[in-house]
Design a protein around this motif. Structure first.
Motif, PDB file in Angstrom:
ATOM      1  N   ASP A  59       0.908  -1.283   0.000  1.00  0.00           N
ATOM      2  CA  ASP A  59      -0.028  -0.069   0.051  1.00  0.00           C
ATOM      3  C   ASP A  59       0.768   0.929   0.081  1.00  0.00           C
ATOM      4  N   ASN A  60       2.249   1.228   0.555  1.00  0.00           N
ATOM      5  CA  ASN A  60       2.939   2.400   0.305  1.00  0.00           C
ATOM      6  C   ASN A  60       3.216   2.875  -1.038  1.00  0.00           C
ATOM      7  N   PHE A  61       3.239   1.933  -1.955  1.00  0.00           N
ATOM      8  CA  PHE A  61       3.594   2.339  -3.313  1.00  0.00           C
ATOM      9  C   PHE A  61       2.319   2.706  -4.261  1.00  0.00           C
ATOM     10  N   LEU A  62       1.103   2.384  -3.732  1.00  0.00           N
ATOM     11  CA  LEU A  62      -0.093   2.817  -4.400  1.00  0.00           C
ATOM     12  C   LEU A  62       0.055   4.312  -4.933  1.00  0.00           C
ATOM     13  N   SER A  63      -0.327   4.856  -6.086  1.00  0.00           N
ATOM     14  CA  SER A  63      -0.176   6.075  -6.314  1.00  0.00           C
ATOM     15  C   SER A  63      -1.951   6.667  -6.484  1.00  0.00           C
TER      16      SER A  63
END
Length: 93
Positions: free
Chosen positions: A89-93
């Motif tokens: 989830d940290n890398f979702l835009s």
């Protein structure tokens, strides 16, 4: 008449877990303090403000306060909202 507050104390900065966070504390309100300017000490005539009583439940603390004619205020603990996330989830835009 004596006044007190009943609450669950927050954990210190040195604690990471939730151990001993289920104890309820009955703490008497602090009265006015006096300063000794010669020795730079803080003093009070009220020794009751130094008393802290721990209970295993809120109901036990309330019963104790009512039995001993202590005016009290119950402060309910805040519920922490836990958001479950994955590392992706940290890398979702």
């Amino acid at each position: 008449m004596k006044k007190a507050k009943i609450y669950i104390p927050s954990k210190s900065a040195m604690q990471s877990g939730k151990g001993k966070s289920n104890k309820w504390l009955l703490e008497f309100n602090k009265s006015k303090t006096e300063n000794d300017h010669l020795m730079n000490w803080v003093s009070s005539n009220d020794t009751q403000s130094q008393v802290k009583l721990f209970f295993s439940s809120k109901e036990e603390a309330i019963v104790y306060a009512k039995k001993n004619n202590i005016n009290f205020e119950v402060i309910e603990p805040k519920k922490n909202k836990i958001i479950i996330k994955s590392y992706a989830d940290n890398f979702l835009s």
